[in-house]
Design an enzyme around this catalytic site. Structure first.
Site, PDB file in Angstrom:
ATOM      1  N   GLU A 484      -1.063  -2.757   6.148  1.00  0.00           N
ATOM      2  CA  GLU A 484       0.076  -2.692   7.099  1.00  0.00           C
ATOM      3  C   GLU A 484       1.009  -1.300   6.502  1.00  0.00           C
ATOM      4  O   GLU A 484       1.436  -0.767   7.442  1.00  0.00           O
ATOM      5  CB  GLU A 484       0.873  -3.913   7.097  1.00  0.00           C
ATOM      6  N   GLU A 767      -0.887 -11.151  -2.427  1.00  0.00           N
ATOM      7  CA  GLU A 767      -0.438 -11.704  -1.556  1.00  0.00           C
ATOM      8  C   GLU A 767      -0.578 -13.128  -1.390  1.00  0.00           C
ATOM      9  O   GLU A 767       0.492 -14.125  -1.159  1.00  0.00           O
ATOM     10  CB  GLU A 767      -0.713 -11.198  -0.165  1.00  0.00           C
TER      11      GLU A 767
END
Ligand code: BGC
Length: 883
Positions: A484, A767
């Site tokens: 992202e 993450e």
């Protein structure tokens, strides 16, 4: 070193023998705004900072004077104890003016020597200073994404007089890279950087004096899409800010006697395509080194509103992006015929440098990834993003292609990748670690914090958290350098305090906050990503608590870490507007499942909630009730805005935010504390948030801490917090009677755990706790700093350093030994100077602590035996019995 015999009496500080005093006889570490020697600043009244000499306790007066250049200024002796952010009073700002200044101080130790000189220089301050006009490459129609080259724009010029000074000012829609007579200008990368381009566009200033002299010169600039019109964000949008790349630049050359020659961009420039066949930050760069630009055509003048707006031009308060380090690969393998895989041994943001050219005409394809598949080849599958509504997949490419000319080493400059591994296809020979290197590219932040212990696992964890931060500070704070690369507000909100232990992130964050304020909606709502992508695709996710609260919490934490009140002053309207927005949501809307409307309960709208609690599945659904998280954040932010109002001379407004904070606290208590004192939802995160932010009445604190501990135990001594609460989990346990449990969690190895990540090969923080599962499969981003916020515990509790007054003017050193650690050293270069806390357990079972306190500050030392003492500048040593 002398050791005091262990005794149970209060320790007596010992001073003066440990280490040399810093800044011996004159002020040191001179800064302007948050930078050293900045060139091209656009702050008209820049603020000067310095550190006091020796062991001075307090500055009584200072004197600033200029030492060369055209400006003659001297403040004379100014009675003041301020030596951070002292406004420049030496005369009005003038475009291009250089100021060389120095400072001396008077302290209780007398008058200091003059400091070494430092400098700053103003950039072009007025639109009228620009004779340059925007130019676009000769591009008949906008090429489809994936086919967009980097253009070369150029002009020649000649100078008929010697050069005493020359400056190049440049910015772009896209990414530019300038050369004079074939020599690259400066060492900055990915310029002009990433901002909310419609509101703020950064201009870089370069000293090019050494590159110019009488005679003819060729000036060329390579210009690619960058963030401006290339692919950005999770949904890989293109043309986010416009569909034409463009350049604005001018050279200002000063000759002996003061005459000037200005060479601007304008209609006399030519453009062509060059060796960079395609370039995109996400997709990668394709380069044919045999190509030289040939079909030169006149550039197009930039016309339209954006081009007329010179007021948005600004210098950057942040350090620039640079090539910061080069890593030598640890191995090269051959997973299959025709493929070689380079392993850097470290997950980074940046690109690869090919040091040894392949034979001319060889086409190499380089695919960059964070993980290997079962076949030993680079895998990118785990980095595919999905649309949050439609589920549409957006695979990541990160693929560079280079056609060799047989002579030149090569590295791309118009893309970046998040990677540890590179698959090389097309190489006829066998690559060795000497042929390639990993180039680490990020904002060139000044390192300010270190932590080290006798536990190698924790040292590695600290390093992994450090690398994750480094992988995510590429002009903006990003969530990850791969999938992202977006300025998710929540991520920086929760990580900033940790980042500020490691690096000077003041200017970097101020830059981002200016974009946040610029992108804030008129109703006070805050985009979930800053800079916001103007297409509006992500807008439905705006307004989430914990993310939008970045508007308040980031400035507040900057104030705590750096003591720069102007950050609060400048951001105050943005902070206030966010709280107004949140309070209005609570007041005007009520969740349909709730019978009675509580005007301070924020239970409607889209919220990410605690996000990514282990074992949970995340659903983005605005109908979900996240009132427990949102109302707690409303209380927290309203309280901080009330405190800010008092600090920035808006005391009249404080009462309003105190009222909102009180209302939200009352609403939170009445909805989420049960009669028996338990909390809803009964999760670790709820207890952590409640304890960290003082949401509980005093008598419930201890039971809540015990319940938190019980939840940790019932999870098999595993953490259960998500994004928002993980930074506070260990501190809360430690501060509420469960220090041992905090250390047990820290040292846990089974999943979910920090050391478990390292055991499975993490070199950056993942993450997902299952980033690389037991089956070896990767999932999610492997370079997401958020969970790394645990290392703040190492700084504030294990080494024990935390600020009591903004900027560490007064701070606490309260080491909390545990976890079997026998020695720990924490160092923080605070705005006032170097703080050090180093302890060890002696062989006879005592606790030995060394503390360094910089000039101009004082500290409160809390020792593990429960004793407390105050201390001033200098080196101190303590020896107490170990509890
Ligand atoms: C990002 C996060 C971000 C989140 C919003 C993710 O896809 O990678 O770090 O904050 O979305 O919850």
């Amino acid at each position: 070193m002398r050791h005091r015999a262990a005794s149970s009496s209060a320790p007596r500080p010992w001073r003066g023998r440990l280490g040399p005093p810093q800044n011996a006889s004159s002020p040191a570490h001179l800064r302007v705004e948050h930078l050293e020697h900045p060139l091209g600043i656009t702050e008209r009244v820049p603020r000067l900072s310095w550190q006091l000499p020796g062991l001075a306790e307090r500055q009584a007066a200072y004197r600033v004077r200029t030492v060369s250049g055209d400006i003659h200024a001297d403040t004379g002796r100014v009675a003041s104890d301020q030596h951070l952010f002292v406004p420049w009073t030496g005369g009005a700002a003038r475009s291009g003016q250089e100021v060389v200044w120095q400072v001396k101080v008077w302290t209780e130790q007398g008058e200091s020597d003059w400091s070494q000189p430092a400098s700053f220089e103003w950039g072009l301050l007025e639109p009228a200073d620009w004779s340059a006009r925007w130019i676009e490459p000769a591009e008949d129609e906008v090429p489809a994404p994936g086919r967009r080259p980097a253009y070369v724009l150029r002009r020649s010029f000649s100078l008929d007089q010697p050069v005493v000074r020359a400056r190049l000012y440049a910015t772009a829609h896209g990414i530019y890279e300038a050369h004079l007579d074939g020599v690259r200008v400066g060492d900055l990368e990915l310029t002009p950087g990433f901002t909310s381009y419609r509101h703020r566009l950064q201009v870089q200033t370069y000293d090019v004096t050494d590159l110019l002299g009488p005679g003819s010169h060729l000036w060329d600039v390579t210009l690619s899409d960058g963030w401006y019109r290339g692919l950005t964000g999770a949904l890989q949008e293109h043309n986010s800010y416009g569909d034409r790349v463009a350049l604005l630049a001018q050279l200002v050359v000063t000759h002996p006697g003061g005459g000037r020659t200005v060479i601007p961009t304008g209609p006399d420039w030519l453009s062509a395509t060059g060796p960079v066949v395609t370039a995109d930050l996400l997709d990668g760069q394709s380069t044919d080194l045999r190509r030289t630009p040939v079909d030169w055509a006149p550039v197009r003048p930039g016309t339209g509103e954006a081009y007329d707006d010179f007021d948005r031009l600004t210098s950057s308060p942040a350090p620039p992006v640079r090539r910061v380090e080069e890593l030598r690969p640890v191995s090269v393998t051959r997973p299959s015929a025709g493929r070689q895989v380079i392993d850097l041994g470290q997950n980074i943001n940046g690109w690869v440098r090919l040091a040894t050219p392949a034979p001319a005409g060889t086409v190499l394809t380089l695919t960059h990834g964070e993980a290997l598949g079962a076949d030993g080849d680079v895998s990118l599958d785990h980095l595919t993003a999905h649309h949050f509504v439609t589920g549409e997949p957006f695979p990541l490419r990160q693929e560079d292609r280079v056609t060799s000319d047989g002579t030149a080493p090569f590295e791309p400059r118009h893309t970046t990748h998040g990677f540890q591994y590179v698959r090389v296809e097309g190489h006829p020979g066998t690559l060795t670690p000497d042929d390639v290197s990993g180039v680490v590219v990020h904002s060139d932040l000044r390192r300010t914090g270190w932590w080290h212990s006798d536990n190698e696992d924790l040292n590695r964890l600290h390093l992994a958290a450090d690398w994750s931060l480094r992988g995510n500070v590429c002009d903006i704070p990003t969530d990850c350098p791969t999938r992202e690369r977006a300025g998710w507000t929540g991520d920086w909100q929760l990580y900033l305090p940790t980042a500020a232990f490691l690096y000077d992130v003041a200017g970097f964050s101020v830059k981002w906050l200016r974009d946040l304020a610029a992108d804030q909606w008129p109703d006070g709502n805050v985009p979930c990503i800053v800079p916001r992508g103007p297409s509006g695709v992500m807008d439905p996710l705006d307004g989430s608590s914990g993310w939008g609260d970045a508007a308040v919490i980031v400035p507040w934490e900057l104030w705590r870490a750096y003591g720069d009140l102007a950050v609060l002053r400048d951001q105050y309207p943005s902070m206030r507007d966010w709280v107004e927005y949140a309070a209005r949501c609570a007041r005007e809307r009520c969740h349909p499942d709730r019978v009675v409307h509580d005007p301070y309960l924020w239970d409607t709208g889209h919220h990410f909630g605690e996000w990514l609690e282990p074992g949970g599945t995340e659903v983005i659904d605005p109908a979900l009730d996240h009132g427990d998280v949102a109302t707690a954040f409303l209380h927290r932010s309203a309280d901080l805005v009330a405190r800010t109002a008092r600090l920035v001379d808006r005391a009249g407004e404080a009462a309003r935010y105190e009222e909102i904070a009180r209302g939200a606290l009352r609403a939170w208590r009445s909805h989420y504390i049960a009669a028996d004192g338990s909390l809803t939802p009964d999760t670790q995160a709820t207890y952590v948030r409640a304890l960290a932010w003082g949401l509980l009445p005093h008598e419930l604190r201890r039971p809540a801490a015990d319940r938190l501990a019980a939840l940790v135990r019932s999870a098999g001594t595993h953490l259960g917090t998500g994004f928002l609460s993980t930074p506070n989990l260990l501190p809360v346990l430690a501060d509420h009677g469960h220090l041992d449990l905090a250390y047990e969690l820290l040292l846990q190895r089974t999943t979910p755990s920090w050391l478990g990540m390292l055991d499975r090969g993490a070199t950056t923080v993942w993450e997902s706790w299952e980033g690389i599962g037991e089956d070896g499969e990767a999932q999610g981003s492997l370079n997401h700093y958020s969970k790394g916020a645990v290392i703040s515990f190492l700084h504030t509790r294990t080494a024990g350093i935390s600020p009591l007054e903004p900027g560490y003017r007064r701070f606490r050193v309260a080491p909390r030994p545990g976890g079997g650690l026998r020695s720990v050293e924490g160092v923080h270069q605070s705005p006032y100077g170097r703080i050090r806390s180093a302890w060890q357990l002696t062989s006879d079972g005592a606790f030995h602590l060394e503390v360094t306190i910089p000039a101009g500050t004082s500290a409160e030392i809390d020792l593990p035996d429960g004793s407390r003492t105050g201390a001033g500048p200098g080196a101190h040593e303590f020896l107490v019995p170990c509890p």
